[in-house]
Design a protein around this motif. Sequence first.
Motif, short mmCIF file in Angstrom:
data_model
loop_
_atom_site.label_atom_id
_atom_site.label_comp_id
_atom_site.label_asym_id
_atom_site.label_seq_id
_atom_site.Cartn_x
_atom_site.Cartn_y
_atom_site.Cartn_z
N PHE A 249 0.84 -1.20 0.00
CA PHE A 249 0.00 0.00 0.00
C PHE A 249 0.87 1.26 0.00
CE2 PHE A 249 -3.57 2.30 2.60
CZ PHE A 249 -3.90 3.06 1.49
N ALA A 250 1.90 1.27 0.85
CA ALA A 250 2.79 2.43 0.92
C ALA A 250 3.53 2.65 -0.40
CB ALA A 250 3.78 2.25 2.06
N LEU A 251 4.00 1.57 -1.01
CA LEU A 251 4.73 1.70 -2.26
C LEU A 251 3.82 2.12 -3.42
CD1 LEU A 251 7.01 -1.40 -1.79
CD2 LEU A 251 7.79 0.98 -1.94
N LEU A 252 2.58 1.70 -3.38
CA LEU A 252 1.63 2.12 -4.42
C LEU A 252 1.30 3.60 -4.32
CD1 LEU A 252 -0.80 -0.95 -4.48
CD2 LEU A 252 0.85 -0.29 -6.25
N ASP A 259 12.23 2.44 -7.57
CA ASP A 259 13.60 2.19 -8.03
C ASP A 259 14.52 1.83 -6.87
OD1 ASP A 259 12.86 2.67 -10.62
OD2 ASP A 259 13.65 4.73 -10.69
N ALA A 260 14.33 2.50 -5.74
CA ALA A 260 15.17 2.22 -4.58
C ALA A 260 14.88 0.84 -4.02
CB ALA A 260 14.94 3.29 -3.50
N LEU A 261 13.64 0.39 -4.11
CA LEU A 261 13.29 -0.96 -3.66
C LEU A 261 14.08 -2.00 -4.45
CD1 LEU A 261 11.45 -3.04 -2.17
CD2 LEU A 261 9.84 -2.77 -4.08
N ALA A 358 9.73 -8.79 -6.03
CA ALA A 358 9.18 -9.72 -7.02
C ALA A 358 7.79 -9.29 -7.46
CB ALA A 358 9.14 -11.13 -6.43
N LEU A 359 7.00 -8.77 -6.54
CA LEU A 359 5.64 -8.33 -6.87
C LEU A 359 5.66 -7.23 -7.92
CD1 LEU A 359 2.55 -8.24 -6.25
CD2 LEU A 359 3.11 -6.60 -4.43
N PHE A 360 6.53 -6.23 -7.73
CA PHE A 360 6.55 -5.10 -8.66
C PHE A 360 7.30 -5.42 -9.94
CE2 PHE A 360 5.39 -3.04 -4.68
CZ PHE A 360 4.38 -2.18 -5.11
N GLU A 361 8.20 -6.41 -9.88
CA GLU A 361 8.84 -6.85 -11.12
C GLU A 361 7.83 -7.60 -12.00
OE1 GLU A 361 12.13 -9.16 -9.77
OE2 GLU A 361 13.27 -7.40 -9.09
#
Length: 393
Positions: A249-252, A259-261, A358-361
């Motif tokens: 939620f925070a990253l969305l 990019d930092a993740l 992995a989720l965002f990739e």
Amino acid sequence: MSDSLPVVERMPVERPAGCPFDPPARLAELRSRAPVTPLRFGDGHQGWLVTGHAQARAVLADPGFSSRHELMHLLDPQIIEVPPAGPGQFIGMDAPEHTRYRRLLAGRFTVRRMRSLAERVQRLTAQYLDDMAARGPGVDLVDAYAFPIPAQMICELLGVPFSERAHFQHLGAVANQADVPMEDKLAAFQEMGGYIADLVERKRARPTDDLLSDIIGGDLDHEELVGVGSLLLGAGLDTVANMIGLSTFALLTHPDQRDALHADPERAVEELLRYLTIAHTGFRVALTDIDLDGITIGKGQTVAVSLQAANRDPARFASPDALDLTRQAAGHLAFSHGAHQCLGQQLARLEMKVALPALFERFPSLRLDVPPQEVPLRAGDDVYGVRHLPVAW
């Protein structure tokens, strides 16, 4: 000094409107005035609230502050008297009892041991990403991803049949929700204990390669085995699932941090742990008069340690209310500190470090499927997080 400080009549719990990741604003106000301030507990007891990082760390590291449940006053006015921790429930014990259980289990949660599980976490993550793709393009991320990965890992470690997860998932939810009557919570705890007791007997008859089977051959009696198993199962299910869900939620809502993740997942995970601090409050009781930051904490007084306020202390972290995945967040208190620092912290780090990138990739276009203000939150619960997180891609 304490005579000049007004008593805070109840623990601040209301988070700022439209800021689901920030602690209650009142905590920051109190910390700026005095990082140790008098607090009224639910039964009328006058104890203390600690909001500063240095002061929180000092309390958590000092063996003069006890973790024994039966000595504590709590914030909930429904709970007037707290029973002692049951056999095996070592988080509510002090040394030497706590040390005995901790030593028995610590070797099974080392950094080296967790690294050996990395490949298994990666396979599970890939499996649930495939399942999401098949179900999508819209899912509840909590149900499809955030819960099943840590649930399956803790089940495999303990030797709990993952096929039975729906039962204990429900019990764990009942036990940790703030708006559930106390008698229902106690019933859920008892039913969880009954489930683990049956499982222990199954392991005695037919041991397998897991933690429960391993420690059955040691010096713990049946009740202790049930207590340890219940504690580890509950902690391993709820906390990591909420960290994965709330971190997503925070990253969305902070897409500039993606990019930092990917660049440094380990550093990113530490910052998410600091920024979110889902296990937000700890409790200790002074065993004798103790000086804390020039204030005398009297023998028998309960101290509420606001881990979320400590992790947002500008005296320790620059621009603490900003999510900055390039920050060096070492020293945060998301896993507590001292003798009771979270036993499973390395497993939690591993699961987050694998699952979030992995989720965002896999789904670079991942987005919320509802407005941010409509995401249901676990406000007031012992562990903060999202109840559901509708996403699409």
